[in-house]
Each structure stands twice: as structure tokens, then as C-alpha cells.
Design a protein around this motif. Sequence first.
Motif, PDB file in Angstrom:
ATOM      1  N   GLN A  75      62.057  40.002  42.474  1.00  0.00           N
ATOM      2  CA  GLN A  75      60.797  40.319  41.816  1.00  0.00           C
ATOM      3  C   GLN A  75      60.094  39.054  41.341  1.00  0.00           C
ATOM      4  N   VAL A  76      60.858  38.135  40.763  1.00  0.00           N
ATOM      5  CA  VAL A  76      60.257  36.879  40.303  1.00  0.00           C
ATOM      6  C   VAL A  76      59.671  36.111  41.475  1.00  0.00           C
ATOM      7  N   ARG A  77      60.392  36.045  42.574  1.00  0.00           N
ATOM      8  CA  ARG A  77      59.863  35.340  43.741  1.00  0.00           C
ATOM      9  C   ARG A  77      58.584  35.996  44.253  1.00  0.00           C
ATOM     10  N   ASP A  78      58.591  37.326  44.382  1.00  0.00           N
ATOM     11  CA  ASP A  78      57.411  38.021  44.882  1.00  0.00           C
ATOM     12  C   ASP A  78      56.211  37.785  43.971  1.00  0.00           C
ATOM     13  N   GLU A  79      56.429  37.896  42.663  1.00  0.00           N
ATOM     14  CA  GLU A  79      55.334  37.684  41.713  1.00  0.00           C
ATOM     15  C   GLU A  79      54.818  36.250  41.774  1.00  0.00           C
ATOM     16  N   LEU A  80      55.734  35.292  41.904  1.00  0.00           N
ATOM     17  CA  LEU A  80      55.317  33.898  41.959  1.00  0.00           C
ATOM     18  C   LEU A  80      54.497  33.615  43.213  1.00  0.00           C
ATOM     19  N   GLU A  81      54.966  34.070  44.359  1.00  0.00           N
ATOM     20  CA  GLU A  81      54.203  33.844  45.593  1.00  0.00           C
ATOM     21  C   GLU A  81      52.818  34.462  45.501  1.00  0.00           C
ATOM     22  N   HIS A  82      52.733  35.653  44.939  1.00  0.00           N
ATOM     23  CA  HIS A  82      51.444  36.331  44.796  1.00  0.00           C
ATOM     24  C   HIS A  82      50.523  35.543  43.858  1.00  0.00           C
ATOM     25  N   ALA A  83      51.069  35.102  42.721  1.00  0.00           N
ATOM     26  CA  ALA A  83      50.268  34.339  41.772  1.00  0.00           C
ATOM     27  C   ALA A  83      49.809  33.014  42.377  1.00  0.00           C
ATOM     28  N   MET A  84      50.682  32.358  43.139  1.00  0.00           N
ATOM     29  CA  MET A  84      50.295  31.098  43.774  1.00  0.00           C
ATOM     30  C   MET A  84      49.146  31.302  44.751  1.00  0.00           C
ATOM     31  N   LEU A  85      49.204  32.365  45.550  1.00  0.00           N
ATOM     32  CA  LEU A  85      48.113  32.640  46.476  1.00  0.00           C
ATOM     33  C   LEU A  85      46.806  32.887  45.735  1.00  0.00           C
ATOM     34  N   LEU A  86      46.860  33.689  44.684  1.00  0.00           N
ATOM     35  CA  LEU A  86      45.649  33.986  43.916  1.00  0.00           C
ATOM     36  C   LEU A  86      45.094  32.744  43.236  1.00  0.00           C
ATOM     37  N   ALA A  87      45.961  31.789  42.913  1.00  0.00           N
ATOM     38  CA  ALA A  87      45.528  30.571  42.231  1.00  0.00           C
ATOM     39  C   ALA A  87      45.133  29.460  43.203  1.00  0.00           C
ATOM     40  N   GLY A  88      45.247  29.707  44.520  1.00  0.00           N
ATOM     41  CA  GLY A  88      44.952  28.658  45.477  1.00  0.00           C
ATOM     42  C   GLY A  88      45.948  27.519  45.410  1.00  0.00           C
ATOM     43  N   CYS A  89      47.224  27.871  45.230  1.00  0.00           N
ATOM     44  CA  CYS A  89      48.279  26.885  44.987  1.00  0.00           C
ATOM     45  C   CYS A  89      49.336  27.024  46.083  1.00  0.00           C
ATOM     46  N   PRO A  90      49.287  26.234  47.144  1.00  0.00           N
ATOM     47  CA  PRO A  90      50.198  26.443  48.268  1.00  0.00           C
ATOM     48  C   PRO A  90      51.644  26.070  47.993  1.00  0.00           C
ATOM     49  N   THR A  91      51.900  25.113  47.083  1.00  0.00           N
ATOM     50  CA  THR A  91      53.263  24.689  46.752  1.00  0.00           C
ATOM     51  C   THR A  91      53.345  24.389  45.267  1.00  0.00           C
ATOM     52  N   PRO A  92      54.554  24.319  44.703  1.00  0.00           N
ATOM     53  CA  PRO A  92      54.664  23.943  43.292  1.00  0.00           C
ATOM     54  C   PRO A  92      54.035  22.595  42.964  1.00  0.00           C
ATOM     55  N   ALA A  93      53.999  21.681  43.922  1.00  0.00           N
ATOM     56  CA  ALA A  93      53.403  20.370  43.672  1.00  0.00           C
ATOM     57  C   ALA A  93      51.910  20.452  43.392  1.00  0.00           C
ATOM     58  N   HIS A  94      51.277  21.553  43.793  1.00  0.00           N
ATOM     59  CA  HIS A  94      49.848  21.734  43.546  1.00  0.00           C
ATOM     60  C   HIS A  94      49.555  22.417  42.214  1.00  0.00           C
ATOM     61  N   ALA A  95      50.585  22.807  41.462  1.00  0.00           N
ATOM     62  CA  ALA A  95      50.362  23.574  40.237  1.00  0.00           C
ATOM     63  C   ALA A  95      49.850  22.757  39.051  1.00  0.00           C
ATOM     64  N   PRO A  96      50.299  21.508  38.848  1.00  0.00           N
ATOM     65  CA  PRO A  96      49.767  20.761  37.704  1.00  0.00           C
ATOM     66  C   PRO A  96      48.235  20.693  37.744  1.00  0.00           C
ATOM     67  N   GLY A  97      47.627  20.975  36.604  1.00  0.00           N
ATOM     68  CA  GLY A  97      46.187  21.019  36.526  1.00  0.00           C
ATOM     69  C   GLY A  97      45.600  22.404  36.636  1.00  0.00           C
ATOM     70  N   LEU A  98      46.439  23.416  36.881  1.00  0.00           N
ATOM     71  CA  LEU A  98      45.927  24.787  36.955  1.00  0.00           C
ATOM     72  C   LEU A  98      45.756  25.424  35.587  1.00  0.00           C
ATOM     73  N   ALA A  99      46.365  24.844  34.544  1.00  0.00           N
ATOM     74  CA  ALA A  99      46.224  25.413  33.203  1.00  0.00           C
ATOM     75  C   ALA A  99      44.912  24.978  32.562  1.00  0.00           C
ATOM     76  N   ARG A 100      44.288  25.883  31.808  1.00  0.00           N
ATOM     77  CA  ARG A 100      43.060  25.555  31.104  1.00  0.00           C
ATOM     78  C   ARG A 100      43.273  24.327  30.236  1.00  0.00           C
ATOM     79  N   GLY A 101      42.349  23.406  30.311  1.00  0.00           N
ATOM     80  CA  GLY A 101      42.446  22.174  29.551  1.00  0.00           C
ATOM     81  C   GLY A 101      43.070  21.042  30.322  1.00  0.00           C
ATOM     82  N   THR A 102      43.662  21.370  31.501  1.00  0.00           N
ATOM     83  CA  THR A 102      44.266  20.316  32.329  1.00  0.00           C
ATOM     84  C   THR A 102      43.591  20.236  33.688  1.00  0.00           C
ATOM     85  N   GLU A 103      42.466  20.946  33.852  1.00  0.00           N
ATOM     86  CA  GLU A 103      41.847  21.044  35.177  1.00  0.00           C
ATOM     87  C   GLU A 103      41.482  19.681  35.747  1.00  0.00           C
ATOM     88  N   GLY A 104      41.153  18.734  34.875  1.00  0.00           N
ATOM     89  CA  GLY A 104      40.727  17.419  35.333  1.00  0.00           C
ATOM     90  C   GLY A 104      41.833  16.573  35.900  1.00  0.00           C
TER      91      GLY A 104
END
Length: 367
Positions: A336-365
Motif C-alpha cells: 500500500q505504501v509503495r502504491d500510494e508513493l508511486e501515485h503521489a510521485m506521478l501527481l507531483a511530477g516527480c519521476p524519482t526520489p532525487a527529484h523530490a527536494p524542492g516539492l515542499a512549500r517554501g522550498t520550491e526555489g
Amino acid sequence: MTGPGAAVRSLADIERAAREALAPDVWDFVAGGSGDELTLAGNRTALDQVALVPRALTGCAAADPGCTVLGEPWPIPAAVAPMAYQRLLHPEGEVAAARAAAAAGVTYVISTMSSSPLEEITATGARTWFQLYWLKDRARTAELVRRAERAGCGALMLTVDVPVMGRRLRDARNGFTLPGSVSAALLGDGPHSATAHTADDTGSAVARHTSAVFDPALSWQDVEWLRGLTSLPLALKGVLSPADARRSADAGVDLLVVSNHGGRQLDGAIGSADALPAVASAVAGRLPVLLDSGVRGGTDVLRALALGACGVLLGRPVLWGLATDGEAGVRAVLDQVRDELEHAMLLAGCPTPAHAPGLARGTEGTR
């Protein structure tokens, strides 16, 4: 999830089923925090307040949640947290949970307070790390390290936030004791082995046992001694201070776990997700950081990655799965955690974990 084979729609479904399956005092032992449970609640508040800022038009048609932690390939940026006495939840306890972790390719962290022998857990084929509590008997502490090495554990995780056990009022009010069939299997038949099974009018027998065997005087000098004792990668679990994070890096520590022990130690401590950005920044480029405490699904994993963690530890949800359906229940949680994570990554435009930094509000820059 209400029984074997039932559909899982969220971890909340499994939590409800676990509460129905467990005796009230065991549920309180699993679910409770310390004091007024402010930090227990604060862990969820901290994560819920992490607003993600999705990236659009990224061309991301699929998400790969795999990553590398301490040189190990992880299929998802999550491991099973070290948790005590899992045979309280299911007769096979840690062995069943480790088999599920092995099937999912997820690292399983064995607790010093495991209710199953270490070697039976590693025999499941799971990739394992060993979590160490600092014992008053240093020779026994050293022997646990050697035993973990012999059994093939890939890293050592020293918990640093339990000089004494937090005031867990649910357990005290319940006069919580372990049943005779459940014990700290790795500590053997020492002089205090019966303490956790013996009720008296002081409250939690588990707390009395902890007080009898844990050394409250754990210090940086002990970390240095431990670093010299083993060549295994060394993680510290329970770091919330950036200053402690920097000192950990200087002491030769290999990984940090930002954790308040799931709200079970100092009540009023900062939420783990609130502490994470400053700790990750303090050791950026020097140490990887995992987030522990309050993680309840794949979106929380993405939040942790966005704040600077390389992954998370999954705690109570694994116990919920174990309580409801043993090995299959834990596997359902991990899937379930894997399925939810993959879904959230797709919705966030985040293809890999390396692309996640900067997705949080206040860190977009930052991206």
C-alpha cells in the motif's frame, strides 16, 4: 482490511482492523505515547502541514521509487522501523514481519527488544539492520553487536533518545505486563528477565524492565567506543538537534534518523517532520537522513523526501498489518505504501526520489 483477503484502500483501514483484533491493553501499548501525548499528535500535525507543490508538464509518465541508502538498493525509500515485542501482535512476530519485508525487498531493522531470536529473523532472507539499545552491561552490549555481525546484519542503528523510558500513561494505568510467551529474546535469562512479566502497583512492568537494563548515561564517548568496535555502518536514531547532527558527522556516524520515538519519549518534543529540514541542512553532503515517527502512507514518504530525507522508517503501520493478518498483513502495508508513493510521485511530477527536494512549500526555489 477486515480479515485475510479483504481489500486495502488505505492504512487507516488496517489500523481500524488492528484495533478491533487486539486486546485493549496491547492496543494501548502499540498506539500510545508519553505524557499527554502532545508529541504523538504533533507528529501527524507536522506532516499534515507539509504542503506539496506539484511540478507541471514534466513529461513524467511513470515513477520509479527506488533509491540507494548506505550503498544498498532500496525498492522504495522506506525500511521497517525497529519495534519491540512483535509476538504480542502475532505468534510469529518478527519472523512473519521480516518475511514480508524480504518479499517486498524492504530492509527490516531488528530491535534489541525483539521477541524472536535474531538468527531466526535473519534466516528469512530479509536485508536486516540491527538496532541497539545501550545496556548497563557493556560486555552484553558488545556481544549483541558481535551477534548482529555474525548473523549478517548490514548496519547498526544506535537509539539515543531512551536514557529512561518516557512516562507512557496508558501502560501505567493498565499495569501493562508481558504475557509469559513474550520476552526480550536477545537479552536471555538475566537477573531482570522476569521483571517485564511481573505486575505490581507501580505501573508498567515494561518500563521497570527498561529501567533495570538500559544505561541512562549514554554519551558521545560511548558513540566513539561503538564506532571503534564495529566496521558496520553506524546510524544514530533519535536525533532532533542540528548541533547533534553535526557532531554525529564529526564522530564518524554514517546515517541519522530524525525521530522522537513515535511520541513515546519526551512529551512536548518537536515533531519529527518539523525537525527534519534543519537536521538535513546541517549535514547536507555529509550524511543521509531518514525520517521516523508519524509516517502513515506514501504521501508522507514523498513529504519526507521533499524536506531532505533520503527515506523513512515505517513503524506502527507495520504492527497494524502484523496484528490483522501476520506476514500477509505486513506485506499489504508495504504494498500500500509503495502504491500510494508511486501515485503521489506521478501527481507531483516527480519521476524519482532525487527529484523530490524542492516539492515542499517554501522550498520550491531549490529546484
